[in-house]
Design a protein around this motif. Structure first.
Motif, short mmCIF file in Angstrom:
data_model
loop_
_atom_site.label_atom_id
_atom_site.label_comp_id
_atom_site.label_asym_id
_atom_site.label_seq_id
_atom_site.Cartn_x
_atom_site.Cartn_y
_atom_site.Cartn_z
N LEU A 94 -7.16 0.96 0.17
CA LEU A 94 -6.50 -0.29 0.57
C LEU A 94 -5.94 -0.19 1.98
O LEU A 94 -5.95 -1.17 2.74
CB LEU A 94 -5.38 -0.61 -0.42
CG LEU A 94 -5.83 -0.99 -1.83
CD1 LEU A 94 -4.62 -1.12 -2.76
CD2 LEU A 94 -6.63 -2.29 -1.82
N VAL B 26 0.84 -1.21 0.00
CA VAL B 26 0.00 0.00 0.00
C VAL B 26 0.87 1.25 0.00
O VAL B 26 0.60 2.22 -0.73
CB VAL B 26 -0.96 -0.01 1.20
CG1 VAL B 26 -1.78 1.28 1.22
CG2 VAL B 26 -1.88 -1.21 1.14
N THR C 157 -4.54 -6.82 -2.53
CA THR C 157 -3.67 -5.64 -2.60
C THR C 157 -2.60 -5.81 -3.67
O THR C 157 -2.33 -4.88 -4.45
CB THR C 157 -3.00 -5.41 -1.23
OG1 THR C 157 -4.01 -5.33 -0.22
CG2 THR C 157 -2.19 -4.12 -1.24
N ALA D 246 -7.96 -3.06 3.45
CA ALA D 246 -7.16 -4.29 3.36
C ALA D 246 -6.11 -4.39 4.45
O ALA D 246 -5.71 -5.49 4.83
CB ALA D 246 -6.47 -4.36 1.99
N ARG E 57 -6.38 -10.74 1.65
CA ARG E 57 -6.15 -9.30 1.60
C ARG E 57 -4.81 -8.99 0.92
O ARG E 57 -4.68 -7.99 0.20
CB ARG E 57 -6.19 -8.72 3.01
CG ARG E 57 -7.60 -8.72 3.59
CD ARG E 57 -7.68 -8.04 4.95
NE ARG E 57 -7.14 -8.89 6.02
CZ ARG E 57 -6.05 -8.63 6.70
NH1 ARG E 57 -5.34 -7.53 6.44
NH2 ARG E 57 -5.63 -9.43 7.66
#
Length: 355
Positions: free
Chosen positions: A246, A58, A185, A250, A181
């Motif tokens: 995200l 991220v 991502t 996430a 997750r």
């Protein structure tokens, strides 16, 4: 000679314009993606996914968004976290208020909301630049969180202003587990990194770099400065908005507006400084440094004799060392870790020869 180019000819225009022209680069990327998508989910544990890999991905995407604006277009900004917050809260409201909204569509719409907001705060770039532009974009960092806290509608009137992640379901597949997750991502970051790589090699990317190097000369040769700068802000805002979604859904699962504070903007800025301005790879290198370095210092502190370092002071020591390393990077290698990778590749092309 690991990077030997002899014998690799481009016989078509499409082959000459490929992003990865060397066969070694294409093979290496394919192997890296195969390991990331298939091997890591099999061998990784929940701690790897939740504490290391997801925040790394991220933050890499957030750094990529800011790098498109600052590294390629030359427009300075300190409002990265504000646009991440706008994307996260917009995606949350699209999921909440539109029944049946697909998860990926809400991420994209959140990115579009952040893109519009970023373009609005980028309007001063048409008249000012440099530190004055930093101050103008810094206003977003204070205004956006204030609006999200002041008006409870954005958090569905939650008393603490916290939003929670919607079900992470895509086409019936559940991505709520740590491995799921991570794969969600990774897929989004890979797609957007590929898109960014194509953008910077397109006419728009060349216009950005021309404006970055000398905007007056760019205007003389016919590059539309206003459209080029605002597109840089908008595309950067889109990437940051998706990264914010995200980060909230996430990675954290729940987030409040103050989770996207000025410190987060500086963190994203440090990623592109350490990784390298004007480099796609540098965002991933810088994010890896940001995520792994504190863990390394914590483990090294654990190896020292007990009582030598007060656990309460460990975080402050980490910040001091981290700040000193940033100064070293700015002095010794201002082009970041990406430049070190380029030096390694240049040596690999001549290996095992010394010269």
């Amino acid at each position: 000679m690991l990077y030997l180019e002899a014998g690799q000819f481009a016989t078509r225009y499409a082959a000459d314009r490929r992003i990865f022209r060397l066969r070694q680069d294409r093979i290496g990327l394919a192997v890296l993606l195969a390991v990331a998508f298939f091997a890591v989910p099999q061998v990784g544990n929940d701690y790897w996914f939740s504490a290391i890999l997801i925040p790394f991905l991220v933050l890499s995407l957030a750094g990529l968004g800011l790098n498109l604006l600052t590294g390629y277009a030359g427009q300075l900004s300190l409002g990265a976290a504000a646009f991440m917050a706008a994307g996260a809260f917009a995606a949350y409201n699209f999921q909440l208020r539109i029944e049946g909204m697909p998860l990926l569509a809400s991420f994209a719409l959140g990115g579009l909301v952040a893109a519009v907001l970023s373009a609005l705060f980028g309007l001063p770039s048409l008249r000012i630049k440099g530190f004055y532009l930093i101050v103008a974009t810094l206003a977003a960092q204070f205004l956006v969180p204030w609006v999200l806290v002041k008006f409870g509608w954005f958090s569905n009137f939650n008393a603490s202003g916290v939003i929670s992640a919607p079900p992470l379901t895509i086409l019936g597949a559940d991505f709520s587990t740590p491995a799921g997750r991570y794969l969600l991502t990774l897929g989004i970051v890979t797609a957007l990194a590929w898109l960014a790589r194509n953008i910077v090699h397109s006419e728009l990317g060349r216009n950005w770099m021309a404006v970055r190097d000398m905007d007056t000369a760019a205007a003389v040769i016919g590059i539309p400065l206003a459209r080029t700068k605002l597109l840089a802000f908008a595309i950067s805002g889109f990437y940051l908005g998706v990264a914010g979604s995200l980060w909230a859904f996430a990675y954290l699962g729940t987030v409040e507006p103050h989770g996207f504070d000025l410190a987060r903007s500086f963190q994203v800025l440090f990623i592109i400084i350490i990784g390298g301005l004007g480099s796609i790879l540098g965002n991933f290198l810088g994010a890896a440094f940001i995520v792994l370095f504190p863990l390394l210092l914590s483990n090294l502190a654990g190896l020292l004799p007990g009582g030598l370092i007060d656990p309460g002071q460990l975080e402050n020591i980490q910040k001091m060392i981290f700040g000193a390393l940033i100064i070293v990077f700015l002095i010794r290698e201002p082009e970041g870790l990406a430049r070190l990778w380029q030096h390694f590749r240049a040596r690999a092309r001549r290996w095992p020869l010394r010269y």
